[in-house]
Scaffold this active site. Structure first.
Site, PDB file in Angstrom:
ATOM      1  N   GLU A 148       0.834  -1.189   0.000  1.00 31.03           N
ATOM      2  CA  GLU A 148       0.000   0.000   0.000  1.00 31.03           C
ATOM      3  C   GLU A 148       0.874   1.247   0.000  1.00 31.03           C
ATOM      4  O   GLU A 148       2.042   1.189   0.416  1.00 31.03           O
ATOM      5  CB  GLU A 148      -0.889   0.031   1.247  1.00 31.03           C
ATOM      6  CG  GLU A 148      -1.852  -1.124   1.338  1.00 31.03           C
ATOM      7  CD  GLU A 148      -2.713  -1.082   2.595  1.00 31.03           C
ATOM      8  OE1 GLU A 148      -3.589  -1.940   2.724  1.00 31.03           O
ATOM      9  OE2 GLU A 148      -2.487  -0.186   3.444  1.00 31.03           O
ATOM     10  N   GLY A 184       2.709   3.942   1.435  1.00 32.79           N
ATOM     11  CA  GLY A 184       3.120   4.238   2.805  1.00 32.79           C
ATOM     12  C   GLY A 184       3.412   3.033   3.676  1.00 32.79           C
ATOM     13  O   GLY A 184       3.908   3.191   4.789  1.00 32.79           O
ATOM     14  N   SER A 196       7.299  -2.703   3.032  1.00 31.66           N
ATOM     15  CA  SER A 196       7.571  -4.033   3.580  1.00 31.66           C
ATOM     16  C   SER A 196       6.888  -4.278   4.923  1.00 31.66           C
ATOM     17  O   SER A 196       6.890  -5.404   5.414  1.00 31.66           O
ATOM     18  CB  SER A 196       9.085  -4.224   3.743  1.00 31.66           C
ATOM     19  OG  SER A 196       9.738  -4.160   2.492  1.00 31.66           O
ATOM     20  N   THR A 199       1.719  -6.454  -9.355  1.00 33.87           N
ATOM     21  CA  THR A 199       2.051  -7.180 -10.584  1.00 33.87           C
ATOM     22  C   THR A 199       0.845  -7.977 -11.072  1.00 33.87           C
ATOM     23  O   THR A 199       0.118  -8.567 -10.275  1.00 33.87           O
ATOM     24  CB  THR A 199       3.231  -8.132 -10.333  1.00 33.87           C
ATOM     25  OG1 THR A 199       4.359  -7.362  -9.907  1.00 33.87           O
ATOM     26  CG2 THR A 199       3.597  -8.895 -11.590  1.00 33.87           C
ATOM     27  N   GLU A 225       8.468 -17.033  -2.109  1.00 34.03           N
ATOM     28  CA  GLU A 225       8.518 -15.851  -2.966  1.00 34.03           C
ATOM     29  C   GLU A 225       9.942 -15.331  -3.083  1.00 34.03           C
ATOM     30  O   GLU A 225      10.416 -14.992  -4.177  1.00 34.03           O
ATOM     31  CB  GLU A 225       7.612 -14.758  -2.410  1.00 34.03           C
ATOM     32  CG  GLU A 225       7.664 -13.475  -3.225  1.00 34.03           C
ATOM     33  CD  GLU A 225       6.660 -12.422  -2.771  1.00 34.03           C
ATOM     34  OE1 GLU A 225       6.676 -11.306  -3.322  1.00 34.03           O
ATOM     35  OE2 GLU A 225       5.861 -12.728  -1.863  1.00 34.03           O
ATOM     36  N   ARG A 226      10.652 -15.280  -1.964  1.00 35.04           N
ATOM     37  CA  ARG A 226      12.019 -14.767  -1.980  1.00 35.04           C
ATOM     38  C   ARG A 226      12.961 -15.697  -2.731  1.00 35.04           C
ATOM     39  O   ARG A 226      13.891 -15.254  -3.406  1.00 35.04           O
ATOM     40  CB  ARG A 226      12.476 -14.515  -0.542  1.00 35.04           C
ATOM     41  CG  ARG A 226      11.761 -13.316   0.052  1.00 35.04           C
ATOM     42  CD  ARG A 226      11.803 -13.192   1.552  1.00 35.04           C
ATOM     43  NE  ARG A 226      11.025 -12.018   1.949  1.00 35.04           N
ATOM     44  CZ  ARG A 226      10.575 -11.781   3.168  1.00 35.04           C
ATOM     45  NH1 ARG A 226      10.806 -12.641   4.143  1.00 35.04           N
ATOM     46  NH2 ARG A 226       9.870 -10.688   3.421  1.00 35.04           N
ATOM     47  N   GLY A 260      10.197  -7.856  -0.060  1.00 33.93           N
ATOM     48  CA  GLY A 260      10.905  -7.443   1.159  1.00 33.93           C
ATOM     49  C   GLY A 260      12.224  -6.808   0.759  1.00 33.93           C
ATOM     50  O   GLY A 260      13.036  -7.447   0.089  1.00 33.93           O
ATOM     51  N   ASN A 271      16.017  -5.435   0.707  1.00 34.92           N
ATOM     52  CA  ASN A 271      17.213  -6.118   1.206  1.00 34.92           C
ATOM     53  C   ASN A 271      17.616  -5.629   2.589  1.00 34.92           C
ATOM     54  O   ASN A 271      18.245  -6.374   3.354  1.00 34.92           O
ATOM     55  CB  ASN A 271      18.347  -5.964   0.198  1.00 34.92           C
ATOM     56  CG  ASN A 271      18.153  -6.864  -1.012  1.00 34.92           C
ATOM     57  OD1 ASN A 271      17.129  -7.542  -1.143  1.00 34.92           O
ATOM     58  ND2 ASN A 271      19.127  -6.893  -1.906  1.00 34.92           N
TER      59      ASN A 271
END
Length: 383
Positions: free
Chosen positions: A133, A135, A138, A164, A248-249, A370, A372
């Protein structure tokens, strides 16, 4: 034909070799020839998803009874790998196939799985997950989008950004607040958004790179979604996200390493062909050593990645290790592509050269899934 890697990954099999060939053929025929057009229109053709489904590449690790391929994450990895080697950053495959469906597989009811997964596997429907969103970034515990219970519906209000597959998406998993502030107030709700009142696709976002990738804002204004579309128990959304984020990572890391390998391959080939002062520039020590360093970096990344893929296939990849490979591989990707671009001189700065598109597209890898900085924070807490 792809140049073989210096060694064979320990998790590869003959079956996965076949999947790689299918994926390579798909990207070479359906995506690579259209990359510039996709970039101009800021999305792939809707038909591209149907072709990927027809090739058997979508939801390849989802159980067969729900229309998937019945494979493991290794099957997803070889497709992502071939996508990276093809230089494609347009098709949002990792979101549609390697990430979002697994929330439904893991937390959905039997009815939900049979209603949504087969159409995602065929490419008839496209999926997205709406986390970020304006603001929040992560910090998923700070989500402000609300889902208020009203009878048999949730009434959803809020806005999402950087989503995406947002233009094509028929099914969107929405991270929304159904309770108090903090982790315990978050739930995951699936919206079937075709002609859904209160749902708006916002502006297409103009990005530094990945121009062909479908990315835009979403808005919900008193959008009603049936309560039965919630995944799992109310208030469990944050914990569901934390459980799925390692995959996902890892998917992002597969793309990072493959893209860096491609960069080294392209730069090496160019250095052998380009002449300066009467000889190929690869014969200059400065250039040869630059490529030697990059080749070593990507091999180190490949072995680390293979270790993590093996852990994940065995169900042993933890959040800390996933954070380590994500930050390290994406930092490496940006660094290697930057150094490889230098080999091309002024041509490396021209967008018609793949290395320029790769340079622009790589930067976001250090940010999404997320940042780095967050990855390092998570790692440091385990020390």
């Amino acid at each position: 034909m792809q140049k073989p890697l210096p060694y064979r990954s320990s998790w590869m099999t003959e079956e996965l070799d076949d999947v790689s060939l299918i994926a390579r053929t798909f990207f070479e025929r359906e995506v690579v020839p259209n990359i510039e057009r996709f970039a101009e229109q800021h999305e792939v053709d809707r038909e591209t998803w149907l072709k990927a489904g027809a090739a058997g590449l979508l939801l390849i690790s989802v159980p067969e009874e729900y229309g998937g391929g019945g494979g493991t994450f290794a099957h997803e990895a070889v497709v992502l790998q071939e996508q990276g080697w093809a230089g494609d950053d347009a098709l949002g495959y990792h979101i549609h196939s390697a990430i979002t469906p697994h929330y439904i597989v893991e937390y959905g009811t039997e009815e939900q799985k049979r209603a949504w997964l087969p159409k995602l596997a065929s490419g008839e429907h496209v999926c997205a997950i709406a986390m970020t969103e304006p603001g929040t970034g992560s910090d998923l515990q700070a989500v402000k989008t609300t889902a208020r219970r009203d009878g048999n519906d949730y009434v959803i209000n809020g806005a999402k950004t950087f989503i995406t597959n947002a233009s094509h998406a028929d099914i969107i998993i929405i991270v929304a607040r159904t309770g108090d502030h903090g982790a315990k107030g978050i739930s995951l709700i699936v919206a079937e958004v075709d002609d859904l009142p209160g749902f708006t696709r916002g502006r297409v976002l103009r990005k530094i790179g990945q121009h062909g990738n479908d990315t835009r804002e979403l808005a919900f204004a008193d959008m009603r979604v049936p309560v039965v579309n919630r995944l799992g128990e109310e208030g469990q959304g944050f914990y569901q996200l934390m459980h799925q984020l390692p995959q996902e990572r890892l998917a992002v890391s597969v793309i990072a390493v493959a893209a860096a390998e491609l960069a080294v391959r392209l730069a090496t080939q160019y250095a052998k062909e380009r002449k300066a002062f009467g000889k190929p520039i690869i014969e200059f020590q400065t250039m040869a050593h630059r490529l030697a360093e990059c080749a070593t970096d990507v091999l180190a990344a490949r072995t680390f990645l293979d270790h993590c893929i093996g852990l994940h296939v065995d169900g042993k990849l933890d959040a800390v290790t996933a954070s380590q490979i994500k930050y390290w591989s994406t930092d490496m990707q940006v660094s290697v592509i930057d150094r490889c671009l230098q080999v091309f001189g002024g041509y490396g700065y021209m967008m018609e050269y793949p290395i320029a598109r790769m340079y622009a597209g790589a930067r976001v890898q250090q940010i999404y899934a997320g940042t780095n900085e967050i990855m390092k924070e998570l790692i440091s807490r385990s020390l």
